[in-house]
Design a protein around this motif. Structure first.
Motif, PDB file in Angstrom:
ATOM      1  N   PRO A   1       0.747  -1.089  -0.162  1.00  0.00           N
ATOM      2  CA  PRO A   1      -0.056   0.132   0.098  1.00  0.00           C
ATOM      3  C   PRO A   1       0.879   1.276   0.019  1.00  0.00           C
ATOM      4  CG  PRO A   1      -1.018  -1.670   1.490  1.00  0.00           C
ATOM      5  CD  PRO A   1       0.510  -2.000   1.042  1.00  0.00           C
ATOM      6  N   ALA A   2       2.038   1.376   0.685  1.00  0.00           N
ATOM      7  CA  ALA A   2       2.804   2.408   0.897  1.00  0.00           C
ATOM      8  C   ALA A   2       3.398   2.782  -0.361  1.00  0.00           C
ATOM      9  CB  ALA A   2       3.686   2.264   1.985  1.00  0.00           C
ATOM     10  N   ALA A   3       3.881   1.445  -1.283  1.00  0.00           N
ATOM     11  CA  ALA A   3       4.535   1.870  -2.463  1.00  0.00           C
ATOM     12  C   ALA A   3       3.658   2.340  -3.571  1.00  0.00           C
ATOM     13  CB  ALA A   3       5.006   0.528  -2.765  1.00  0.00           C
ATOM     14  N   ILE A   4       2.339   1.723  -3.483  1.00  0.00           N
ATOM     15  CA  ILE A   4       1.272   2.234  -4.430  1.00  0.00           C
ATOM     16  C   ILE A   4       1.247   3.852  -3.996  1.00  0.00           C
ATOM     17  CG2 ILE A   4      -0.984   1.844  -5.080  1.00  0.00           C
ATOM     18  CD1 ILE A   4      -0.654  -1.206  -4.562  1.00  0.00           C
ATOM     19  N   TRP A   5       1.012   4.095  -2.792  1.00  0.00           N
ATOM     20  CA  TRP A   5       0.659   5.371  -2.520  1.00  0.00           C
ATOM     21  C   TRP A   5       1.787   6.418  -3.028  1.00  0.00           C
ATOM     22  CZ3 TRP A   5       3.030   9.516   0.214  1.00  0.00           C
ATOM     23  CH2 TRP A   5       1.878  10.499   0.539  1.00  0.00           C
ATOM     24  N   THR A   6       2.912   5.952  -2.925  1.00  0.00           N
ATOM     25  CA  THR A   6       4.166   6.769  -3.184  1.00  0.00           C
ATOM     26  C   THR A   6       4.267   7.022  -4.718  1.00  0.00           C
ATOM     27  OG1 THR A   6       5.205   6.181  -1.191  1.00  0.00           O
ATOM     28  CG2 THR A   6       6.545   7.357  -2.983  1.00  0.00           C
ATOM     29  N   ALA A   7       3.959   5.983  -5.519  1.00  0.00           N
ATOM     30  CA  ALA A   7       4.191   6.023  -6.894  1.00  0.00           C
ATOM     31  C   ALA A   7       2.992   6.821  -7.428  1.00  0.00           C
ATOM     32  CB  ALA A   7       3.995   4.628  -7.537  1.00  0.00           C
ATOM     33  N   PHE A   8       1.700   6.637  -6.886  1.00  0.00           N
ATOM     34  CA  PHE A   8       0.803   7.512  -7.332  1.00  0.00           C
ATOM     35  C   PHE A   8       0.858   9.012  -7.146  1.00  0.00           C
ATOM     36  CE2 PHE A   8      -3.269   9.906  -5.967  1.00  0.00           C
ATOM     37  CZ  PHE A   8      -3.701  10.023  -7.241  1.00  0.00           C
ATOM     38  N   MET A   9       1.137   9.187  -5.791  1.00  0.00           N
ATOM     39  CA  MET A   9       1.327  10.956  -5.460  1.00  0.00           C
ATOM     40  C   MET A   9       2.364  11.169  -6.457  1.00  0.00           C
ATOM     41  SD  MET A   9      -0.879  11.581  -3.232  1.00  0.00           S
ATOM     42  CE  MET A   9      -0.356  12.771  -2.133  1.00  0.00           C
ATOM     43  N   THR A  10       3.720  10.473  -6.684  1.00  0.00           N
ATOM     44  CA  THR A  10       4.641  11.231  -7.453  1.00  0.00           C
ATOM     45  C   THR A  10       4.164  11.700  -8.898  1.00  0.00           C
ATOM     46  OG1 THR A  10       6.095   9.799  -6.152  1.00  0.00           O
ATOM     47  CG2 THR A  10       6.692  10.661  -8.536  1.00  0.00           C
ATOM     48  N   ALA A  11       3.089  10.813  -9.442  1.00  0.00           N
ATOM     49  CA  ALA A  11       2.507  11.166 -10.538  1.00  0.00           C
ATOM     50  C   ALA A  11       1.527  11.989 -10.533  1.00  0.00           C
ATOM     51  CB  ALA A  11       2.117   9.675 -11.280  1.00  0.00           C
ATOM     52  N   ALA A  12       0.789  11.901  -9.538  1.00  0.00           N
ATOM     53  CA  ALA A  12      -0.541  13.034  -9.630  1.00  0.00           C
ATOM     54  C   ALA A  12       0.203  14.340  -9.258  1.00  0.00           C
ATOM     55  CB  ALA A  12      -1.429  12.760  -8.414  1.00  0.00           C
ATOM     56  N   LEU A  13       1.346  14.694  -8.538  1.00  0.00           N
ATOM     57  CA  LEU A  13       1.774  15.740  -8.138  1.00  0.00           C
ATOM     58  C   LEU A  13       3.227  16.351  -8.853  1.00  0.00           C
ATOM     59  CD1 LEU A  13       1.775  15.374  -4.270  1.00  0.00           C
ATOM     60  CD2 LEU A  13       0.272  16.642  -5.533  1.00  0.00           C
ATOM     61  N   ALA A  14       3.214  15.818  -9.854  1.00  0.00           N
ATOM     62  CA  ALA A  14       4.321  15.876 -10.891  1.00  0.00           C
ATOM     63  C   ALA A  14       4.543  17.431 -11.412  1.00  0.00           C
ATOM     64  CB  ALA A  14       4.273  15.129 -12.073  1.00  0.00           C
ATOM     65  N   ASN A  15       3.323  17.992 -11.365  1.00  0.00           N
ATOM     66  CA  ASN A  15       3.477  19.380 -11.871  1.00  0.00           C
ATOM     67  C   ASN A  15       2.707  20.246 -10.827  1.00  0.00           C
ATOM     68  OD1 ASN A  15       4.205  18.538 -14.670  1.00  0.00           O
ATOM     69  ND2 ASN A  15       1.733  18.013 -14.952  1.00  0.00           N
ATOM     70  N   GLU A  16       2.905  19.919  -9.637  1.00  0.00           N
ATOM     71  CA  GLU A  16       2.518  20.651  -8.445  1.00  0.00           C
ATOM     72  C   GLU A  16       3.708  21.321  -7.818  1.00  0.00           C
ATOM     73  OE1 GLU A  16      -0.426  21.598  -7.665  1.00  0.00           O
ATOM     74  OE2 GLU A  16      -1.441  20.452  -9.099  1.00  0.00           O
ATOM     75  N   PRO A  17       3.839  22.607  -7.250  1.00  0.00           N
ATOM     76  CA  PRO A  17       5.091  22.900  -6.545  1.00  0.00           C
ATOM     77  C   PRO A  17       4.969  22.372  -4.982  1.00  0.00           C
ATOM     78  CG  PRO A  17       3.026  24.445  -6.437  1.00  0.00           C
ATOM     79  CD  PRO A  17       2.481  23.422  -7.412  1.00  0.00           C
ATOM     80  N   VAL A  18       6.144  22.070  -4.789  1.00  0.00           N
ATOM     81  CA  VAL A  18       6.300  21.615  -3.456  1.00  0.00           C
ATOM     82  C   VAL A  18       5.831  22.721  -2.303  1.00  0.00           C
ATOM     83  CG1 VAL A  18       7.985  21.030  -1.614  1.00  0.00           C
ATOM     84  CG2 VAL A  18       8.333  20.357  -4.134  1.00  0.00           C
ATOM     85  N   VAL A  19       4.735  22.228  -1.433  1.00  0.00           N
ATOM     86  CA  VAL A  19       4.353  23.078  -0.405  1.00  0.00           C
ATOM     87  C   VAL A  19       4.633  22.565   0.952  1.00  0.00           C
ATOM     88  CG1 VAL A  19       2.189  24.071   0.267  1.00  0.00           C
ATOM     89  CG2 VAL A  19       2.635  23.692  -2.036  1.00  0.00           C
ATOM     90  N   ASP A  20       4.979  23.408   1.893  1.00  0.00           N
ATOM     91  CA  ASP A  20       5.149  22.764   3.388  1.00  0.00           C
ATOM     92  C   ASP A  20       4.017  22.994   3.842  1.00  0.00           C
ATOM     93  OD1 ASP A  20       7.962  22.353   3.054  1.00  0.00           O
ATOM     94  OD2 ASP A  20       8.360  24.583   3.135  1.00  0.00           O
ATOM     95  N   PHE A  21       3.740  22.119   5.021  1.00  0.00           N
ATOM     96  CA  PHE A  21       2.796  22.191   5.881  1.00  0.00           C
ATOM     97  C   PHE A  21       2.874  23.486   7.123  1.00  0.00           C
ATOM     98  CE2 PHE A  21       2.926  17.458   5.253  1.00  0.00           C
ATOM     99  CZ  PHE A  21       1.607  17.237   4.777  1.00  0.00           C
TER     100      PHE A  21
END
Length: 732
Positions: A616-636
């Motif tokens: 599950p963690a590996a799938i989450w990370t791979a998906f989020m990497t693709a989904a946020l590819a064009n998004e800026p890095v934002v801090d909490f």
């Protein structure tokens, strides 16, 4: 005696009599012919009059559903790219002015060259139809365009004299009440071109991947050609016959003066797109369209509007993110021992509730159960952040000391940590980082299970979730014995990501009617579920689970993330739920046997135990990497106040009865005697356990809570450092 010439006279008179007789006989014959002529004229007049009367009395009925149905199109979130269509209709109307003249002429050349000259019916066509019907042959091509439209729009497709008579009457009637241009426009928007395409616009897309307005003469001739026999002249079935028909159409255009010989000679048979293989609902498409359909019904649209109303729907699904979800499961998900395995993924936009992507199952055609929206897998430790939020609301800080032993008993309830590991005394931060059950059950007992449940519901977990047991709550609640959907968990975590703002969820941004009018536009309905600092404190803590705890696989995302793992007893389910400020995503895995009962994930993908920190963690990370590819890095947003600062735990029991802060160890009760005459430390005399230390002397050992929580990157020091998080591991 002399004979008289009476007889001769009589004989002589015979010819005269015969002549008179012949005259008398010819006169009735002339009357008979004249009568036939008169009768024919009368009958003809009656026939024409009767036909005229029949035409005048003929009402043009409402068009049938096939001719008026318009495809409801669902677009990706960009509002331009088509995701799919609802229902079986593929028709999309276009104005005649948008159909190139070459395309109009090609259809006229193929189907009805004298369309603009006749009154709706062609005598030659009728004769051909009669002969073919008598022979039992096809009448294809024998009717005018008006007749074809009348048949397609108003009548059935059966072959009978009565239907043909109705067709003729309607054709004449249409020509008296509708303009030629309108009839041609309606015809072009309803005729079937094969490949499931009704209307020339749908056909242009099906065959050439472009709108009709972009067709050239050669492409238009192909579409005009297939009208005669959409199946028999399909390019994938009979390309030579289609090319022959195409040449015939172009030659006919020359004969009518609609194409020059030079244009004809330069025309080349165009490239035709390959027909799309498979079902239009295959893969994830069916799941996404079904989700949109369900919400349309909730919004009040009826089945007819949805299936045939020509709605234009902009969904919230982002094509790139959806592609990333499918790719993540395929590339890093398990590929061995997967029989009965169900994987679900749901991603929600914090603050708006827009569902960005879903992985609901391998193929909608094979199995329509949506694993992302179905409530069937126990959530496990992914429920612990709700207890964390409830504790923060009661002022319990991260440095609070809790019992990490296993097994442990709280209020008569005995339980164990995952793998039956004992950690000793731990801080709340460490209890979260290492997902320690005993510490969290203790925390739940102190803040109240009601408060924990109420926190979960405020975050976004539906109160109808199976296993929630709100009427009979117990200490197992925090361990995730309920079975929420992946979508609900993504939205609940999105509440923390958005600073405590919970939003309703949606699959739809807007709905436009066939005429372009706005029928629905999504306006997020939000509520303040948590104080912003409470939510930010939860995000701070779950970020530490990524940097220092069981969710360390998410470090590969290479941007700030907050997450929590979850693994249930018997390894029946495994979760990974996490977020960045821009996107919250839940991934779940569970297995079922042939009867639908849950079974252990053990052995899936070659792992003895499938934990939330593995696939599950590996799938989450791979998906989020693709989904946020064009998004800026934002801090909490960093939390403020004392929640991330260790509590001030007293070393001795306050004599004035002051309440001990939640989570602090119970101090010793000290019996004070006369003060020593000399400095105890200097003389080497023993110091009473728990007594205040003289100035300048550090206590031994250091108690949790005696120092402030470090800046992000550090952690309050526990009494003993727990072992590393070996219970949640990424697959090797």
């Amino acid at each position: 005696m002399v004979s008289t010439p009476r007889k001769p006279a009589k004989r002589a008179a015979k010819p005269a009599a015969a002549a008179g007789s012949s005259a008398r006989k010819s006169k009735p014959k002339r009357h008979w012919v004249r009568g036939l002529v008169i009768l024919f004229v009368v009958l003809a007049a009656l026939g024409v009059g009767g036909f005229a009367l029949a035409v005048s009395l003929t009402d043009v009925p409402s068009p049938n559903e096939v001719s008026t149905s318009e495809a409801t199109i669902v677009y990706w979130a960009d509002g331009k790219t088509e995701l799919g269509r609802l229902g079986e209709a593929t028709r999309r109307s276009v104005a005649l002015a948008d159909v190139p003249l070459d395309a109009q002429h090609a259809v006229l050349a193929a189907e009805d060259r004298t369309f603009y000259e006749h009154g709706g019916v062609s005598p030659l066509g009728i004769g051909r139809a009669v002969i073919n019907n008598l022979k039992g042959g096809s009448t294809q091509g024998g009717s005018t365009i008006t007749q074809q439209y009348a048949k397609n729009a108003y009548l059935t497709q059966d072959r009978s004299w009565s239907r043909k008579a109705k067709e003729l009457l309607l054709a004449f009637k249409l020509e008296t009440v509708v303009s030629k241009d309108q009839i041609l426009e309606d015809y072009l928007n309803t005729i079937y071109f094969g490949r499931g395409a009704y209307g020339i616009e749908a056909a242009s897309i099906a065959y050439f991947g472009t709108s009709v307005e972009n067709l050239d003469a050669a492409q238009a001739a192909v579409l005009a050609s297939v009208i005669k026999s959409p199946n028999g002249l399909a390019p994938e079935e009979n390309l030579p016959a289609l090319k022959a028909r195409w040449a015939y159409v172009l030659d006919s255009m020359i004969e009518q003066g609609w194409l020059t010989p030079q244009q004809r000679n330069s025309a080349k048979f165009p490239d035709i797109n390959k027909q799309k293989a498979g079902n239009r609902l295959g893969g994830q498409t069916g799941f996404l369209l079904q989700a949109v359909t369900d919400q349309l019904i909730t919004l009040g649209f009826d089945e007819t509007e949805i299936q045939r109303g020509g709605l234009r729907i902009t969904s919230t699904f982002e094509k790139g993110a959806q592609k990333g979800a499918t790719a993540a499961v395929r590339k890093v998900g398990p590929d061995a021992n997967t029989e009965g395995l169900r994987i679900g993924l749901a991603a929600v936009r914090p603050g708006t509730g827009e569902v960005v992507a879903m992985y609901a199952g391998k193929n909608f055609i094979d199995d329509q159960i949506n694993n992302a929206t179905r409530e069937f897998a126990q959530a496990g430790s992914t429920f612990k952040p709700f207890a964390l939020a409830a504790a923060f609301e009661q002022g319990v800080p991260l440095g609070t000391e809790l019992n990490g032993d296993s097994p442990s008993t709280v209020n008569g309830y005995t339980f164990s940590n995952y793998g039956d590991k004992s950690y000793g005394p731990v801080s709340l931060l460490q209890a979260t980082e290492f997902s320690i059950n005993s510490a969290y059950v203790q925390l739940e007992s102190e803040v109240g299970v009601d408060a924990v449940a109420e926190s979960a519901i405020r975050a976004g977990v539906p109160d109808t979730t199976p296993g929630l047991n709100l009427d009979n709550l117990d200490l197992t609640f925090v361990l995730g014995t309920a079975s929420p959907s992946g979508l609900s968990m993504a939205n609940a975590y999105a509440t923390f990501a958005s600073g405590g703002i919970r939003s309703e969820m949606t699959y739809i941004k807007s709905v436009m009617g066939l005429n372009g009018g706005l029928l629905f536009e999504y306006d997020p309905k939000t509520m303040v579920a948590f104080d912003p600092n409470i939510a930010n404190s939860v995000s701070y803590t779950l970020n530490k689970v990524v940097t220092d705890g069981t969710a360390f696989a998410a470090q590969k995302l290479d941007r700030p993330a907050a997450a929590k793992t979850g693994t249930t007893d018997g390894n029946k389910s495994a979760w990974f739920v996490g977020y960045t400020p821009q996107l919250a995503t839940a991934v779940l895995m569970a297995k079922e046997d042939a009867s639908g009962l849950p079974v252990s994930l053990s052995g899936t993908g070659g792992l003895g135990t499938v934990t939330g920190g593995s696939y599950p963690a590996a799938i989450w990370t791979a998906f989020m990497t693709a989904a946020l590819a064009n998004e800026p890095v934002v801090d909490f947003t960093p939390p403020t106040g004392d929640l991330t600062v260790a509590p001030d735990c007293p070393l001795i029991m306050p004599v004035d009865g002051t309440k001990i802060p939640v989570g602090c160890p119970t101090p010793s009760v000290i019996e004070f005697g006369p003060e020593p005459s000399v400095d105890a430390s200097a003389s080497g005399a023993p110091v009473p356990s728990g007594a205040p230390m003289p100035s300048g002397v550090a206590p031994e050992p250091l108690q949790p809570g005696d120092q402030s929580a470090p800046e992000p990157g550090g952690a309050p020091a526990p009494t003993a450092v727990p072992p590393p998080p070996t219970d949640e591991a990424v697959p090797g």
